[in-house]
Design a protein around this motif. Structure first.
Motif, PDB file in Angstrom:
ATOM      1  N   PHE A  34       8.269  17.595  16.076  1.00  0.00           N
ATOM      2  CA  PHE A  34       7.089  16.259  15.495  1.00  0.00           C
ATOM      3  C   PHE A  34       6.490  16.525  14.658  1.00  0.00           C
ATOM      4  CE2 PHE A  34       7.991  17.450  20.300  1.00  0.00           C
ATOM      5  CZ  PHE A  34       7.522  16.403  21.024  1.00  0.00           C
ATOM      6  N   LYS A  35       6.539  14.689  13.739  1.00  0.00           N
ATOM      7  CA  LYS A  35       5.567  15.186  12.505  1.00  0.00           C
ATOM      8  C   LYS A  35       3.985  14.777  12.370  1.00  0.00           C
ATOM      9  CE  LYS A  35       6.475  12.168   7.795  1.00  0.00           C
ATOM     10  NZ  LYS A  35       7.980  11.618   7.624  1.00  0.00           N
ATOM     11  N   LEU A  36       3.125  14.959  12.061  1.00  0.00           N
ATOM     12  CA  LEU A  36       2.046  14.543  12.264  1.00  0.00           C
ATOM     13  C   LEU A  36       1.737  13.893  11.057  1.00  0.00           C
ATOM     14  CD1 LEU A  36       2.324  16.097  14.808  1.00  0.00           C
ATOM     15  CD2 LEU A  36       0.104  17.064  13.673  1.00  0.00           C
ATOM     16  N   LYS A  37       0.861  12.290  10.961  1.00  0.00           N
ATOM     17  CA  LYS A  37       0.806  11.467   9.723  1.00  0.00           C
ATOM     18  C   LYS A  37      -0.844  12.037   9.978  1.00  0.00           C
ATOM     19  CE  LYS A  37       3.228   8.616   8.109  1.00  0.00           C
ATOM     20  NZ  LYS A  37       4.072   9.679   7.321  1.00  0.00           N
ATOM     21  N   ILE A  38      -0.609  12.550   8.171  1.00  0.00           N
ATOM     22  CA  ILE A  38      -2.598  13.188   8.249  1.00  0.00           C
ATOM     23  C   ILE A  38      -2.801  12.578   6.596  1.00  0.00           C
ATOM     24  CG2 ILE A  38      -2.726  15.317   9.898  1.00  0.00           C
ATOM     25  CD1 ILE A  38      -1.710  17.180   7.160  1.00  0.00           C
ATOM     26  N   LEU A  69      15.030  12.219   2.710  1.00  0.00           N
ATOM     27  CA  LEU A  69      16.033  11.268   1.832  1.00  0.00           C
ATOM     28  C   LEU A  69      15.483   9.881   2.745  1.00  0.00           C
ATOM     29  CD1 LEU A  69      19.244  12.513   3.049  1.00  0.00           C
ATOM     30  CD2 LEU A  69      18.377  12.254   0.424  1.00  0.00           C
ATOM     31  N   LYS A  70      15.325   8.783   2.175  1.00  0.00           N
ATOM     32  CA  LYS A  70      15.085   7.298   2.660  1.00  0.00           C
ATOM     33  C   LYS A  70      16.333   5.946   1.971  1.00  0.00           C
ATOM     34  CE  LYS A  70      10.708   8.291   4.085  1.00  0.00           C
ATOM     35  NZ  LYS A  70       9.345   7.544   3.819  1.00  0.00           N
ATOM     36  N   ILE A  71      17.189   5.305   2.532  1.00  0.00           N
ATOM     37  CA  ILE A  71      18.211   4.681   2.402  1.00  0.00           C
ATOM     38  C   ILE A  71      17.217   3.481   0.673  1.00  0.00           C
ATOM     39  CG2 ILE A  71      20.270   3.295   2.516  1.00  0.00           C
ATOM     40  CD1 ILE A  71      20.595   5.896   3.811  1.00  0.00           C
ATOM     41  N   SER A  85       0.343  -1.279  -0.115  1.00  0.00           N
ATOM     42  CA  SER A  85       0.248  -0.316   0.097  1.00  0.00           C
ATOM     43  C   SER A  85       1.260   1.619   0.114  1.00  0.00           C
ATOM     44  CB  SER A  85      -1.079   0.025   1.142  1.00  0.00           C
ATOM     45  OG  SER A  85       0.044   0.231   2.304  1.00  0.00           O
ATOM     46  N   TYR A  86       2.151   1.729   0.377  1.00  0.00           N
ATOM     47  CA  TYR A  86       3.196   1.932   0.543  1.00  0.00           C
ATOM     48  C   TYR A  86       4.286   2.641  -1.230  1.00  0.00           C
ATOM     49  CZ  TYR A  86       6.160   6.051   1.487  1.00  0.00           C
ATOM     50  OH  TYR A  86       6.433   7.346   2.590  1.00  0.00           O
ATOM     51  N   GLU A  87       4.869   1.223  -0.783  1.00  0.00           N
ATOM     52  CA  GLU A  87       5.676   1.257  -1.529  1.00  0.00           C
ATOM     53  C   GLU A  87       5.317   0.147  -2.491  1.00  0.00           C
ATOM     54  OE1 GLU A  87       8.706   2.452  -3.024  1.00  0.00           O
ATOM     55  OE2 GLU A  87       9.291   0.832  -3.727  1.00  0.00           O
ATOM     56  N   ALA A 131       9.423  16.604  -1.039  1.00  0.00           N
ATOM     57  CA  ALA A 131       9.001  16.152  -1.861  1.00  0.00           C
ATOM     58  C   ALA A 131       9.299  14.768  -0.775  1.00  0.00           C
ATOM     59  CB  ALA A 131       9.978  15.958  -3.559  1.00  0.00           C
ATOM     60  N   ASP A 132       8.968  13.402  -1.672  1.00  0.00           N
ATOM     61  CA  ASP A 132       8.962  12.299   0.270  1.00  0.00           C
ATOM     62  C   ASP A 132       9.000  10.679  -1.297  1.00  0.00           C
ATOM     63  OD1 ASP A 132       9.758  10.498   1.379  1.00  0.00           O
ATOM     64  OD2 ASP A 132       8.164  10.379   2.199  1.00  0.00           O
ATOM     65  N   GLU A 133       8.063  10.598  -1.445  1.00  0.00           N
ATOM     66  CA  GLU A 133       7.521   9.090  -2.468  1.00  0.00           C
ATOM     67  C   GLU A 133       7.772   9.526  -3.996  1.00  0.00           C
ATOM     68  OE1 GLU A 133       5.791  10.274  -0.278  1.00  0.00           O
ATOM     69  OE2 GLU A 133       3.802   9.342   0.706  1.00  0.00           O
ATOM     70  N   GLY A 134       7.764  10.975  -4.108  1.00  0.00           N
ATOM     71  CA  GLY A 134       7.381  11.261  -5.512  1.00  0.00           C
ATOM     72  C   GLY A 134       9.356  11.448  -6.046  1.00  0.00           C
ATOM     73  N   VAL A 144       3.707  18.253   9.150  1.00  0.00           N
ATOM     74  CA  VAL A 144       2.731  16.838   8.911  1.00  0.00           C
ATOM     75  C   VAL A 144       3.377  15.888   7.526  1.00  0.00           C
ATOM     76  CG1 VAL A 144       0.847  18.928   9.649  1.00  0.00           C
ATOM     77  CG2 VAL A 144       1.522  18.858   7.313  1.00  0.00           C
ATOM     78  N   ASP A 145       2.603  15.196   7.257  1.00  0.00           N
ATOM     79  CA  ASP A 145       2.892  13.997   6.052  1.00  0.00           C
ATOM     80  C   ASP A 145       1.818  13.445   5.800  1.00  0.00           C
ATOM     81  OD1 ASP A 145       3.630  12.498   4.454  1.00  0.00           O
ATOM     82  OD2 ASP A 145       5.312  11.542   5.668  1.00  0.00           O
ATOM     83  N   VAL A 146       1.753  14.199   4.483  1.00  0.00           N
ATOM     84  CA  VAL A 146       0.546  13.969   3.789  1.00  0.00           C
ATOM     85  C   VAL A 146       0.127  12.681   2.812  1.00  0.00           C
ATOM     86  CG1 VAL A 146      -2.166  14.582   2.333  1.00  0.00           C
ATOM     87  CG2 VAL A 146      -0.263  15.941   3.760  1.00  0.00           C
TER      88      VAL A 146
HETATM   89 MG    MG Z   1       6.912  10.444   3.953  1.00  0.00          MG
END
Ligand code: MG
Ligand code: MUC
Length: 377
Positions: free
Chosen positions: A163-167, A269-271, A55-57, A245-248, A194-196
């Motif tokens: 703090f990052k809020l997942k929304i 960034l994510k390894i 569902s995410y990746e 930009a994250d998932e893109g 926030v992270d949408v």
């Molecule tokens: Mg993210």
């Protein structure tokens, strides 16, 4: 000394409270562990995590394992860990995409080679600049009151002050209310982002982002679907807060395009997302060259995956948004015999050889999915 054996485990590890994202609520986190063993018995380990199966990746844990077992491992067995750059170059040439799988094996190769040399892995990644890194906590219980309590406890314990809020799940107006209530309760000293996770359309983002900004929110992560680069570009141009930009932003080519066309003005960034430690360093360099602030992201890895990210991020000059390397703090259990050290709002970079984590193989087998020698009842 050559690598004689490779093992890949998928493990599901319980976490301490449900973690609600826009597309999935995590109750157990799935990690993929790679073990490479050389003739003398020394082994190196790598880890990547995904969120919510498919569902995410695009790469599921199952796909990561199959790709490594069938396509990457034959290009590793019989080789020397010292040749990790040549091995990864070969893999890049013969295997398209599959970045999570590549990240797991590159990390295991580096862990093994660094252990052989008796060096912390950051020495092979350009050298350490930071001894510790600031760590954000992600509030995602799905409940405003609980999130406020959680944040206040973290502040009191000097664990986190970002703090990052997942929304992005449910009514956007309700999302905005939730965020602003939390921000108000935590006060001016505390940074809230926030992270949408791609869940809004452009109109919704246009309505919500100014309200978030007026309430003191400093950054919004991937508000629009990754395909909507035009929309992200317009939002970046019109927003006073940072649009990250994250998932893109997966491959280095994505990062270059995003930087060039302002499809976001900061980068997570994510390894695993970039395809391993060295591709992550390239992504960071592209962002740096475009003046884009960086954030040390996570896929909510356990101790090893978090240590891998910490070693990479410790070699990057400026991480303006800090990191979110909180993964192990959310897990109920560890598959390592040593824990990471968090103090004074920061994660200390592990100093022992390799990524500094000793894997508890009994625990790996206990949590490993469908493993022949699994010891669970
Ligand atoms: Mg993210
Ligand atoms: C993401 O999109 O950034 C990071 C923290 C968290 O809660 O989810 C992840 C993924």
């Amino acid at each position: 000394m050559t690598i004689k054996q490779g093992n890949v485990y998928i493990a599901d590890i319980p976490i301490s409270r449900p973690h609600q994202l826009s597309m999935h609520t995590i109750t157990k986190q799935t990690i993929v562990l790679v073990k490479l063993t050389e003739e003398d018995g020394l082994s190196g380990w790598g880890e990547v995590a995904t969120i919510g199966g498919a569902s995410y990746e695009e790469m599921t844990p199952e796909a990561i394992k199959v790709t490594i077992d069938h396509y990457l491992m034959p290009m590793i067995l019989g080789k020397k860990a010292a040749d990790y750059a040549c091995i990864m170059n070969d893999i890049q040439k013969h295997v398209k995409g599959n970045r999570f799988a590549k990240a797991a094996v590159e990390s295991a190769l580096i862990d093994l080679f660094a252990k052989q040399k008796g060096l912390p892995a950051y020495e092979l990644l350009g050298g350490k600049i930071h001894d510790s890194l600031p760590v954000a906590w992600t509030l995602a219980s799905g409940d405003t009151k609980k999130d406020i309590e959680e944040a206040q406890e973290a502040l009191q314990q000097r664990k986190h002050r970002i703090f990052k809020l997942k929304i992005g799940k449910g009514d956007p107006n309700e999302n905005v209310r939730h965020v602003l209530e939390i921000k108000k309760a935590l006060g001016d000293e505390v940074r809230v982002t926030v992270d949408v996770n791609q869940s809004w359309d452009e109109q919704t983002a246009n309505q919500c982002i100014p309200k978030l900004q007026a309430g003191g929110i400093v950054m919004v992560e991937q508000p629009l679907p990754e395909w909507n680069e035009e929309g992200m570009r317009r939002l970046t141009a019109s927003s006073a807060l940072s649009v990250m930009a994250d998932e893109g932003a997966r491959s280095i080519h994505d990062v270059f395009r995003i930087a060039k066309h302002h499809v976001g003005d900061s980068l997570s960034l994510k390894i695993p997302k970039h395809g391993g430690p060295h591709e992550t360093k390239k992504a960071a360099a592209i962002a740096e060259s475009a003046g884009m602030p960086l954030y040390g992201g996570t896929m909510i890895e356990s101790t090893l995956g978090t240590a891998i990210a910490a070693h990479v991020y410790a070699t990057i000059p400026d991480m303006i948004f800090g990191t979110e390397l909180f993964g192990p703090l959310l897990y109920q259990d560890m598959v390592s015999t040593n824990a990471l050290i968090y103090e004074n709002y920061e994660l200390i970079i592990p100093e022992r050889p390799g990524f500094g984590i000793t894997i508890d193989e009994d625990k790996v087998l206990y949590y490993a999915r469908d493993h022949e020698t699994r010891q669970k009842g």
